[in-house]
Design a protein around this motif. Sequence first.
Motif, PDB file in Angstrom:
ATOM      1  N   GLU A 133       0.812  -1.226   0.000  1.00  0.00           N
ATOM      2  CA  GLU A 133       0.000   0.000   0.000  1.00  0.00           C
ATOM      3  C   GLU A 133       0.844   1.273   0.000  1.00  0.00           C
ATOM      4  O   GLU A 133       0.595   2.180  -0.776  1.00  0.00           O
ATOM      5  CB  GLU A 133      -0.909   0.036   1.237  1.00  0.00           C
ATOM      6  N   THR A 134       1.792   1.349   0.921  1.00  0.00           N
ATOM      7  CA  THR A 134       2.521   2.618   1.107  1.00  0.00           C
ATOM      8  C   THR A 134       4.028   2.444   1.270  1.00  0.00           C
ATOM      9  O   THR A 134       4.736   3.418   1.518  1.00  0.00           O
ATOM     10  CB  THR A 134       2.017   3.364   2.379  1.00  0.00           C
ATOM     11  N   LYS A 193      -1.421   6.900   2.286  1.00  0.00           N
ATOM     12  CA  LYS A 193      -0.212   7.446   1.655  1.00  0.00           C
ATOM     13  C   LYS A 193       0.261   8.747   2.310  1.00  0.00           C
ATOM     14  O   LYS A 193       1.436   8.906   2.663  1.00  0.00           O
ATOM     15  CB  LYS A 193      -0.495   7.644   0.161  1.00  0.00           C
ATOM     16  N   ASP A 197       3.615   9.341   4.497  1.00  0.00           N
ATOM     17  CA  ASP A 197       4.630  10.347   4.132  1.00  0.00           C
ATOM     18  C   ASP A 197       4.907  11.294   5.301  1.00  0.00           C
ATOM     19  O   ASP A 197       6.058  11.636   5.573  1.00  0.00           O
ATOM     20  CB  ASP A 197       4.175  11.166   2.919  1.00  0.00           C
TER      21      ASP A 197
END
Length: 321
Positions: A133-134, A193, A197
Amino acid sequence: EHGQVLTNQNSKIPVVPWYPRNENDLKSLGLLMIVDEENNQDHPQFTDQQYRIRREDIAKISQQHIFGQTIPNIDYTEQEEATWKKIYQVLREKGKSLLSQRYLKNLQKIENALGFKYKIPQLSEIDAYLQAETGFRIKATHGILSQREFLNALAHRVFCCTQYIRHHQYPEYSPEPDLIHEILGHVPLFADKEIADLSQEIGILSSGAEQKDIKRLGTLYWSTLEFGACKENGQIKGYGAGIASSTGELDNFPIANYEKFDPFIHADRQYPTQIVQPTYLYSEDFDEVIQELIMFGKSLQKPFGLYYDFIEKELKATKII
Ligand code: NLE
Ligand code: FE2
């Protein structure tokens, strides 16, 4: 080598605390055992000897996991599975109206993919899910780490994650992070996401930071990703992992105090770690959380800038101030 030769005997050269710079450095994550002296000694998690023994067994397995290698699976007992099922259902129900849509959507996606309803997911499965996913990855850890170690790992998109479960007699609130807190609290956030981050940015800020800034970043992490709230359609909803993982915290949430989040004010605040939060800090929306934390980050004094090189998987210095 970095972190060691720098001395300030004669000079303006600052001492930079050690931080993991690359994948190899990450192999030393979680090796130190931290004993937290503030523990709430009345909680069955600290007083039940049988629980302590089981907990130590799992902690040993987790601690032996070297980052980058396969995460060992745990054979959870029936009692542990029952604790998970019971608290998962209650959290799901209570969370619906109190938690942010952003968190809930991410939870829904992962709970379906990994069958949360039926069994305790293994960290190896969570790790594979997050990587897809991320790009977040997991290091299994015995228990709570120092703020510096936990935050530094985030710079590499690594989540230090416990693998034992809270006490069955009092699953409403755990004074320490356990797998319910990690999986139902943090994982849906690391699967987002923008939040992934942001977490990495906080990690980069913490890398090589002096202790007073580690403390401030830790406090801001607590105030947002652990216990933060934001407005949604005019109503304040929780998005922090510590709210989402505790029915005690969810019961407290509607009757607690709220204060508008401002990192420049709240970076030095005091907060309890062994009881539900008396005050939650809220933002207008999640973008505001991101913007404000980034602005605060720019105000921190570090003798160098760092960025993460995704190809070489390492932190690189940009400038010496
Ligand atoms: N109090 C949280 C819970 O019960 O899930 C765990 C600890 C959060 C730092
Ligand atoms: Fe946490």
